[in-house]
Design an enzyme around this catalytic site. Structure first.
Site, PDB file in Angstrom:
ATOM      1  N   ASP A  72      86.000   9.399  46.920  1.00  0.00           N
ATOM      2  CA  ASP A  72      87.073   8.482  46.511  1.00  0.00           C
ATOM      3  C   ASP A  72      88.414   9.166  46.701  1.00  0.00           C
ATOM      4  O   ASP A  72      89.209   9.279  45.789  1.00  0.00           O
ATOM      5  CB  ASP A  72      86.857   8.053  45.054  1.00  0.00           C
ATOM      6  N   VAL A 100      90.762   8.032  31.183  1.00  0.00           N
ATOM      7  CA  VAL A 100      91.012   9.458  31.029  1.00  0.00           C
ATOM      8  C   VAL A 100      91.920   9.667  29.823  1.00  0.00           C
ATOM      9  O   VAL A 100      92.956   9.030  29.702  1.00  0.00           O
ATOM     10  CB  VAL A 100      91.659  10.040  32.296  1.00  0.00           C
ATOM     11  N   GLY A 144      90.985   4.294  35.257  1.00  0.00           N
ATOM     12  CA  GLY A 144      90.548   4.297  36.644  1.00  0.00           C
ATOM     13  C   GLY A 144      89.418   3.323  36.829  1.00  0.00           C
ATOM     14  O   GLY A 144      88.987   2.680  35.868  1.00  0.00           O
ATOM     15  N   GLY A 145      88.966   3.228  38.076  1.00  0.00           N
ATOM     16  CA  GLY A 145      87.842   2.350  38.342  1.00  0.00           C
ATOM     17  C   GLY A 145      86.606   2.824  37.602  1.00  0.00           C
ATOM     18  O   GLY A 145      85.768   2.031  37.183  1.00  0.00           O
ATOM     19  N   GLY A 191      86.554   4.756  34.737  1.00  0.00           N
ATOM     20  CA  GLY A 191      86.633   4.863  33.283  1.00  0.00           C
ATOM     21  C   GLY A 191      88.039   5.193  32.826  1.00  0.00           C
ATOM     22  O   GLY A 191      89.002   4.979  33.546  1.00  0.00           O
ATOM     23  N   LYS A 208      87.398  12.705  30.641  1.00  0.00           N
ATOM     24  CA  LYS A 208      87.098  11.466  31.338  1.00  0.00           C
ATOM     25  C   LYS A 208      85.883  10.812  30.702  1.00  0.00           C
ATOM     26  O   LYS A 208      84.813  11.400  30.607  1.00  0.00           O
ATOM     27  CB  LYS A 208      86.830  11.774  32.801  1.00  0.00           C
ATOM     28  N   LEU A 219      95.589   8.862  29.319  1.00  0.00           N
ATOM     29  CA  LEU A 219      96.405   9.319  30.446  1.00  0.00           C
ATOM     30  C   LEU A 219      96.377   8.303  31.574  1.00  0.00           C
ATOM     31  O   LEU A 219      97.328   8.156  32.311  1.00  0.00           O
ATOM     32  CB  LEU A 219      95.871  10.645  30.965  1.00  0.00           C
ATOM     33  N   GLY A 220      95.244   7.617  31.694  1.00  0.00           N
ATOM     34  CA  GLY A 220      95.168   6.638  32.768  1.00  0.00           C
ATOM     35  C   GLY A 220      93.839   5.908  32.758  1.00  0.00           C
ATOM     36  O   GLY A 220      92.857   6.366  32.182  1.00  0.00           O
TER      37      GLY A 220
END
Ligand code: NAG
Ligand code: NAG
Ligand code: NAG
Ligand code: NAG
Ligand code: NAG
Ligand code: NAG
Ligand code: NAG
Ligand code: NAG
Ligand code: NAG
Length: 759
Positions: A560, A448, A443-444, A446, A462, A440-441
């Site tokens: 965050d 997802v 990130g900083g 890890g 995640k 799905l994406g």
């Protein structure tokens, strides 16, 4: 066992014998007519349901199937009884009939008066089983100048076209495109054709119409194919009468469709057992078709016959032994060979192949078995090791603590609030082994993944990157507290997996992407409701943060806050995600210095200096989110000049010179009232204060935003309403709405302007 084998063998033998005898039989000529009926007129075959004479055609009250034949003429004459249409060919398979019809002709002398003509004879097919085929016929007006058309039974125009003369370069032989010849399509289901030619008087007409005019002009319906093969430039100056082929579609039309037809077994036209009914495509009625593998006349009791595929070398290739079976055929390689006999050189000798295979198998068994055995042993050992590792991770990650918590919780009250400890296998299954297309994406922290649990719940999983220090029971405790949080604007933590080095977290799946994509994404924000939506999202996220800050002690901090961490569901409701993710960071001071968590552009400068994350750090970051919503610019952008890259710096700079309004998005500027704008920018400035203590609490931010939202969406605040009322609404606001930006906040900004945000 043995008996069934014997029975099967006997059956097989019997089958092959019957097949052989069937093949030896002389194939009778294909039956197309009813027994005792005339099957040909000249060389034209007449298949049932067409027929000549009583009892030889299908008689259901409509005409078209009854034909009459005159063989005595030099060219045999076959016509539809009662309609006078001459038939030249009939096809059962396509449901088509070919007819010849006479053309309509007018001829003129040089001054444009008619000197001869043949009568316009209508061709009626009304109440028959025949129609003019729409797909296969064209109306053609030949010669020029000429306007040809045809009418229906009521005399109304149906279709026509006009051809003009002229020494045009487009007058190519064979192209019937408007110069000296034109064509037009006809509608579906035409059952009556009466052609007309409109005489174009010479005196009143543009001479260009008449230059190179032809003596005779025609109009007729013709098979489209005729234009490609028979029509040439020479056709233009002909003066004779002639007949042209037309294509007729036929079907059984006394009932609407197959369903209706099957209700009356005596009337049903598909007589053969090996046939089925096919609805007529462009009109009512039906036709019959032999089943697959059979051909012949489905309208006769025994009309559909097996196709001997083995005899049709072109269509059904078989390079081996072909055996015809009812409705199909088999194709086998000759004895001693194997492979695919339908391909050329598809069969290969069997024996040498198996011999080679035997040798290879023997050798490979001898050589590889020991290897295989040891590999297998090794795998077993690995697996045991893996289980031990998993157990170790589970314990280290606080799994035992968590299990106990859940058990306690279960004992005392209704449930665990849905929190679950997942096994590694469950999550692997849910995400299809963490397949790339489930991501799905990134990130900083890890990656997802999207996953579907066994009970069909869609979740977001995640998977964090490596951590420097393993988490502890502290982590598990935190997870547990988080999982008990139930707020409509916080993404729910459903569970975790502790059997891996870095625990994986399982969240509820939120379908509509992030606020970041909503603001900066390609599908635009320009809808009228965008500002209302943005304000609502701001209020909702602020409320979620305020709730988390106040719900537990010590407060649950986000650490965050950014637009990419605010998710939107299908109704665009904000759901703050990634709470406490920063807590996965080590607490050890030395490491902390190198591992400040957060995102550039949103980071609280005070946190950077003190390395102490507070609730006010979240307030600062939320201020940046607000600013992003108001300006619709990214927190850091890399396309501007160096000094303009940070949204916060830019904004502060603008505030200093009083031009911050220019930075706002035009929709925000236009739609929000000036007081509300001042108030919200004031709020942002306070949130972005260098000193955490000076910043408002999240609760205060949420309340102010909610008030602004109500003020904005209040109907009488939008209209030009009573200014006193407006005043009183603003007066509800505890702080001074007419705040003027003082030098203080600008100085604040100056003090920090040398601060580097880069990590
Ligand atoms: C019948 O024979 C004539 C010539 O004798 C030929 O033009 C025509 O195509 C034939 N029709 C059929 C259906 O074979
Ligand atoms: C008559 O129709 C059949 C079936 O469509 C076709 O195979 C045959 O060639 C046609 N004969 C003529 C002379 O057009
Ligand atoms: C077509 O014209 C021919 C003579 O050219 C005539 O014998 C025949 O009867 C005409 N057919 C029809 C259906 O009018
Ligand atoms: C054409 O026919 C019309 C009427 O029959 C006649 O009046 C005229 O003279 C003819 N023109 C020529 C050139 O023959
Ligand atoms: C067509 O008409 C033009 C002028 O009217 C003439 O010069 C030309 O020869 C004609 N062409 C034919 C093929 O009749
Ligand atoms: C008309 O027919 C004659 C012969 O009958 C031919 O020589 C002449 O080229 C034709 N004219 C056109 C325009 O096709
Ligand atoms: C079935 O069709 C036959 C022949 O067309 C007709 O005589 C009979 O009345 C029909 N039966 C029914 C039940 O419609
Ligand atoms: C049915 O009509 C469509 C257009 O209306 C045409 O393209 C198609 O060929 C027709 N089908 C038949 C079997 O006539
Ligand atoms: C009838 O069957 C033949 C062969 O089985 C097939 O090619 C054709 O498309 C079928 N016609 C219809 C209308 O289904």
């Amino acid at each position: 066992m043995a008996t069934t084998l014997v029975v099967q063998l006997v059956l097989l033998l019997l089958l092959s014998v019957t097949q052989a005898s069937a093949q030896e039989e002389q194939q009778p000529p294909r039956q197309v007519v009813r027994p005792g009926c005339q099957d040909k007129c000249g060389n034209i075959t007449i298949p049932y349901p067409f027929g000549i004479g009583a009892g030889c055609y299908r008689d259901d009250g409509r005409g078209g199937f009854q034909l009459e034949c005159d063989d005595s003429l030099p060219v045999p004459w076959l016509a539809v009884t009662g309609y006078g249409v001459q038939i030249t060919n009939l096809s059962i398979g396509t449901g088509e009939a070919w007819a010849y019809i006479n053309v309509t002709r007018h001829c003129y002398n040089s001054s444009g008066s008619i000197i001869s003509r043949n009568g316009a004879t209508p061709v009626p097919l009304i109440n028959s089983h025949l129609l003019f085929s729409q797909a296969r016929n064209r109306l053609v007006a030949l010669g020029c100048p000429n306007l040809g058309y045809f009418v229906d039974t009521a005399g109304y125009y149906v279709s026509g076209c006009m051809s003009v003369c002229g020494p045009s370069k487009f007058t190519l032989p064979g192209s019937c495109t408007g110069v000296a010849c034109c064509q037009s399509g006809i509608p579906a289901a035409v059952d009556y054709f009466e052609p007309y030619l409109l005489d174009i008087p010479k005196e009143q007409t543009d001479p260009i119409f008449y230059s190179n005019s032809t003596t005779c002009r025609y109009v007729f319906l013709v098979e489209a194919e005729w234009l490609n093969t028979k029509y040439t430039g020479g056709s233009l100056n002909r003066t004779d009468d002639f007949a042209v082929p037309v294509v007729l579609d036929w079907a059984v039309w006394n009932v609407r469709n197959c369903k209706a037809a099957k209700r009356n077994a005596t009337d049903y036209a598909c007589r053969s057992m090996l046939s089925h009914c096919v609805n007529s495509k462009n009109s009512t009625g039906y036709r019959c078709n032999c089943s697959k593998g059979y051909e012949g006349n489905p309208y006769l009791d025994d009309g559909c016959k097996d196709i001997n595929e083995c005899e049709r070398k072109g269509k059904h290739t078989c390079h081996g032994a072909c055996t015809n079976t009812p409705g199909s055929y088999t194709c086998q390689c000759p004895p001693g060979t194997s492979g695919d006999a339908t391909r050329k050189d598809g069969c290969r000798p069997k024996d040498s192949f198996t011999l080679a295979l035997k040798v290879v198998t023997g050798v490979s068994l001898g050589v590889f078995l020991p290897f295989f055995m040891s590999f297998w042993l090794y795998l077993g050992l690995q697996k045991r090791k893996l289980i031990r590792t998993k157990q170790k991770f589970f314990e280290v990650n606080g799994g035992l603590f968590l299990q106990q918590q859940i058990r306690n919780y279960n004992g005392t009250s209704k449930g665990t609030g849905g929190f679950e400890i997942f096994s590694k296998e469950e999550l692997e299954k849910a995400t299809n082994e963490f397949a790339a297309d489930q991501v799905l994406g990134h990130g900083g922290h890890g990656i997802v993944y999207k996953g579907v649990l066994e009970d069909k719940t869609v979740v977001a999983i995640k998977k964090s990157k490596m951590m420097e220090e393993a988490p502890t029971t502290e982590f598990a405790r935190e997870m547990f507290i988080l999982s008990q949080i139930n707020h409509r604007n916080v993404v729910k933590l459903l569970g975790c997996c502790l059997e891996v080095e870095v625990p994986m977290l399982v969240y509820e799946f939120v379908s509509n992407g992030t606020l970041y994509h909503y603001i900066h994404g390609s599908k635009g924000l320009d809808s009228d409701a965008a500002l209302d939506t943005c304000l609502r999202i701001a209020v909702e996220s602020a409320e979620a943060l305020a709730y988390m800050h106040s719900s537990a002690s010590p407060p649950i901090l986000h650490g965050d806050v950014k637009t990419a961490n605010i998710l939107l569901d299908h109704k665009l409701t904000a759901k703050v995600s990634d709470f406490g993710a920063s807590k996965l960071a080590p607490t050890d001071e030395a490491k902390m210095a190198t591992l400040v968590q957060g995102t550039c552009g949103y980071l609280d400068p005070e946190y950077l200096m003190t390395c102490r994350l507070t609730d006010k750090s979240d307030v600062y970051s939320f201020g940046v989110v607000l600013l992003e919503l108001l300006t619709r610019k990214k927190a850091l952008y890399f396309d501007g000049p160096e000094e303009d890259r940070s949204l916060v710096l830019c904004f502060m700079m603008a505030v200093k010179v009083g031009q911050h309004q220019d930075l706002l998005d035009s929709q925000v500027r236009d739609e929000m009232r000036i007081e509300a704008l001042e108030e919200i920018t004031h709020l942002v400035v306070r949130c972005l204060n260098m000193s955490g203590e000076e910043r408002p609490t999240m609760k205060e931010v949420a309340e102010t935003l909610e008030m602004l939202r109500r003020y904005h969406s209040h109907p009488w605040a939008q209209a030009d309403a009573n200014p006193e009322e407006e005043q009183s609404l603003l007066a509800m606001e505890p702080r001074n709405a007419n705040y003027k930006f003082t030098q203080d906040c600008v100085l604040d900004f100056e003090a920090s302007s040398t601060y580097s945000y880069s990590l």
